[in-house]
Enzyme design. Sequence first.
Site, PDB file in Angstrom:
ATOM      1  N   ARG A  34      35.485  35.651  -4.556  1.00 33.26           N
ATOM      2  CA  ARG A  34      35.866  36.879  -5.285  1.00 33.26           C
ATOM      3  C   ARG A  34      34.656  37.730  -5.624  1.00 33.26           C
ATOM      4  O   ARG A  34      34.774  38.938  -5.788  1.00 33.26           O
ATOM      5  CB  ARG A  34      36.593  36.505  -6.586  1.00 33.26           C
ATOM      6  N   ASP A  60      40.879  36.781  -3.255  1.00 34.83           N
ATOM      7  CA  ASP A  60      41.199  35.757  -4.236  1.00 34.83           C
ATOM      8  C   ASP A  60      42.197  34.819  -3.554  1.00 34.83           C
ATOM      9  O   ASP A  60      43.244  35.291  -3.079  1.00 34.83           O
ATOM     10  CB  ASP A  60      41.818  36.455  -5.466  1.00 34.83           C
ATOM     11  N   TYR A 153      43.876  19.395 -14.263  1.00 36.72           N
ATOM     12  CA  TYR A 153      42.869  19.448 -13.190  1.00 36.72           C
ATOM     13  C   TYR A 153      43.029  18.223 -12.288  1.00 36.72           C
ATOM     14  O   TYR A 153      43.032  18.347 -11.054  1.00 36.72           O
ATOM     15  CB  TYR A 153      41.449  19.511 -13.768  1.00 36.72           C
TER      16      TYR A 153
END
Length: 254
Positions: A34, A60, A153
């Site tokens: 990005r 992105d 995560y």
Amino acid sequence: MSKNIMITGATSGIGKACAIKFASLGHKLIITGRRLDRLEALKDELEKEFDVSVLILHFDVREAKAVQQAIGGLSDYWSDIDILVNNAGLARGLDTVDEGNLADWEQMIDTNIKGLLYVTRAVAPGMKMRGRGHIINIGSIAGREVYPKGNVYCATKFAVDALTKGMRIDLVGDGIKVTQISPGAVETEFSQVRFHGDQERASNVYKGYKPLSGKDVAEVVAFAASLPEHVNINDLLLMPTAQAAATIFNKKEV
Ligand code: NDP
Ligand code: 8X3
């Protein structure tokens, strides 16, 4: 032989180190991320230092349309991607599940799972058509063990593990290799991103022992990419010598 290698998340850490390593071996590179200024600086550096061709794709990975347009719009010179390194990813926050931030969860799921899928979906058909290719997914120790407050995560990296296995099954008939490289602690911008820019908290993660560097991981990725056509590393876990498991370290007082 020079290959065409696409690396997602090449603006920092492991992805950037992979770009430098592959450029040093004379491969041409498609670098993505990005932060356009960083991609431009890296392209300049690699072209000057290693005399290789570098193409920037600025998107992105969470934007399915942008991913498809960027990869679908590649010229003939760039469209035959030999190796895809699915590296772009991040952790946001470290909270118990009752306190987690929904925006953090969504960003991790959208980037680490959906983003990896969007990029793979755009690249794999070309590999399939050519009957060759290598997809290297960057997993994590967090995809092998769940640790306190790692919940979402870890779930995204368990998903990368499942997707790696699924891709290998789906693509085995097409001559495509699929590899997962899963590091333990690597000192990059990872913890700065996880702790929303809290530098002190981030640097504490790496105190008292020698963590892996992005370069250490890039060496292993390049090794996996260098093997003969009939040899594939399915799954590789690499750790700092001072790390035995997700939360077990040999840390010295500093
Ligand atoms: P960094 O934060 O240094 O690099 C992350 C890279 O991912 C950056 O180039 C960033 O680029 C890119 N990225 C993040 N979100 C997006 C997005 N939405 N679209 C496009 N690119 C994105 O961290 P690492 O180098 O450590 O992380 C790389 C991978 O390694 C991740 O998948 C991470 O989960 C994994 N990993 C890291 C470990 C560690 O201890 N550091 C251990 C095990 C695995 P930009 O911001 O410019 O978009
Ligand atoms: C990054 C390593 O242990 O912080 O994937 O989850 S860890």
